[in-house]
Write an enzyme that holds these catalytic residues in place. Sequence first.
Site, mmCIF file in Angstrom:
data_model
loop_
_atom_site.group_PDB
_atom_site.id
_atom_site.type_symbol
_atom_site.label_atom_id
_atom_site.label_comp_id
_atom_site.label_asym_id
_atom_site.label_seq_id
_atom_site.Cartn_x
_atom_site.Cartn_y
_atom_site.Cartn_z
ATOM 1 N N HIS A 95 134.513 22.301 62.561
ATOM 2 C CA HIS A 95 133.018 21.294 62.381
ATOM 3 C C HIS A 95 133.039 19.910 61.729
ATOM 4 O O HIS A 95 132.131 18.747 60.745
ATOM 5 C CB HIS A 95 133.388 22.239 59.930
ATOM 6 N N ASP B 272 138.768 24.898 57.966
ATOM 7 C CA ASP B 272 138.649 26.311 57.626
ATOM 8 C C ASP B 272 137.965 26.565 59.682
ATOM 9 O O ASP B 272 136.893 25.636 59.853
ATOM 10 C CB ASP B 272 137.115 26.886 56.837
ATOM 11 N N GLU B 273 137.696 27.530 59.800
ATOM 12 C CA GLU B 273 137.458 27.989 60.939
ATOM 13 C C GLU B 273 137.666 26.538 62.049
ATOM 14 O O GLU B 273 136.799 26.964 62.773
ATOM 15 C CB GLU B 273 135.838 28.115 60.838
ATOM 16 N N ALA B 274 138.712 26.922 62.480
ATOM 17 C CA ALA B 274 139.177 25.247 63.439
ATOM 18 C C ALA B 274 139.879 26.294 64.656
ATOM 19 O O ALA B 274 140.133 26.308 65.229
ATOM 20 C CB ALA B 274 140.424 24.621 63.237
ATOM 21 N N HIS B 275 138.066 27.511 65.123
ATOM 22 C CA HIS B 275 138.476 28.267 65.909
ATOM 23 C C HIS B 275 138.776 27.286 67.344
ATOM 24 O O HIS B 275 139.014 27.921 68.764
ATOM 25 C CB HIS B 275 137.088 29.320 65.750
#
Length: 526
Positions: A272, A335-338
């Site tokens: 993000h 969050d969401e560190a894809h």
Amino acid sequence: MKRLLRPRRPLIGLMTAALLATPLFALSPAAAAAPAPALIPKPVSQQTLAGETFTLQSSTAVSVVASADERAAATKVAEQLSAQLRRSTGFAVPLANTGAIRLSTDGASSLGAEGYQLRVDRTAVTVTAATPEGLFRGVTTLRQLLPAKADASTTQSGPWTIAGTAISDSPRYAYRGTMLDVSRHFFSVAEVKRYIDLASLYKLNKLHLHLADDQGWRLQIDSWPRLATYGGSLEVGGTPGGYYTKADFAEIVRYAGERYLTVIPEIDTPGHTNAALASYADLNCNGVAPALYTGTNVGFSSLCVGKAVTYSFLSDVFSEIAAQTPGDIVHLGGDEAHSTPHADYVTFLNKTSTIVAGTGKRVMGWHEIGDTALPAGSIVQYWGTDDTASRDLARLAATKGATVVMSPANRAYLDMKYNKDTPYGLSWAGLVSVEKAYNWNPSTLIPNLPASAVAGVEAPVWSETLDDIDKVEFMAFPRLPGIAELGWSQPSALNWTAYKDRLAGQGSRWDALSVNFYRAPEIAWR
Ligand code: NGO
């Protein structure tokens, strides 16, 4: 540029309705037989004092009793109350040495910093608390005891009668928050203040600001100025964005503080982060800055875990932010560190949480950080949807001594649509009706998470689809007061059928405050 705030609706209709609904015997003792007013959050104990009513008169004054060190803050609480009553009643409501409305910090010490006692009888309205903060919480209850039109911003006609009551109250959880995503769409200082005003009415005490994401960096950082000036220039959809100068941010912190909400700033990392990566090429592993991003995908950006500059950047950013944050918590996202390999993610978080802890603040992060080294005092924010993987991370964090703030996306995310016809909002976590948002217990939602590990609740408002505060209000009301009640009231008080009826009574209050609320058809608004 978007407008600041919509012009307030005139209150003529409301006034007429209120006058028609006012029984002629309102000032007689019969009024005392009226049911106890519908308070949200429900107090720990509330007794009706039969035969007693208090009526605010044109001569009513407010007095403050406080020790020297608490006098200024207690007086500020009294001034806020008198300013609101002056606006709506047209009376002077001065502060005076003796007044029929009395705020005192001399007592109720067994109720904790936020607890208070409130007594209304024929002679006086007395709010007693151990601290000015407790007085503030008590005053929010007093506002709900008054007729709804007392919350209006223009002069209304009385009578201003309150049924006799004795209330003793204190919160269930220490952490009762809401989050505003000012990155996907930017919200002006005036819009944030409006949200603070409304959140504070329901005794929330934390305002989490999601200040940086792929679509925009919203806070001036002197050591890395392009973050805001370039990284904050746009928002979702490609419209002009914006950022808070240090003075703006200080004003938000001050305004929130006067309403007893502590600001928790969040810089989301390591994912993000497109706005930061676009602002400084050096932050990218390949040394090339990507373009600004104004879509709504997630999981594509990552800070460069292997570069030393990443950590000097984060030290600079978090130390500037910590210096502007009187509260003890700073949120580092997580969050969401894809796009960050898991081993890198753990390396990154271990370093970054050490940086944040080094500023003297407690680390807060989304539940993914449960898998990393958590400095003492860390807070993990659960945003799962009843799935095992998220619950496991919350439980793991608790075994390491962290506390958990509950923001289950399928219940507490205020950006989820109410139903399929809701004009904006998302639905990835499901549809969240007013009942679904209210009907759960923060301490038992995650099996085998010790109740003692639950610090409280937070209702996030993500703003991919919400470009002004009217839309935020529509998504937050009526669900936010429900989350606030879960945070404040005792579990034995939580009952959807009874709550629904108390909620119905808030409708006229929101009309008086010109809140753009969703008139959920399952509530019998009155
Ligand atoms: C997720 C995601 C956010 C989205 C939000 C939308 C978390 C913690 N990360 O919540 O980037 O904006 O959903 O509901």
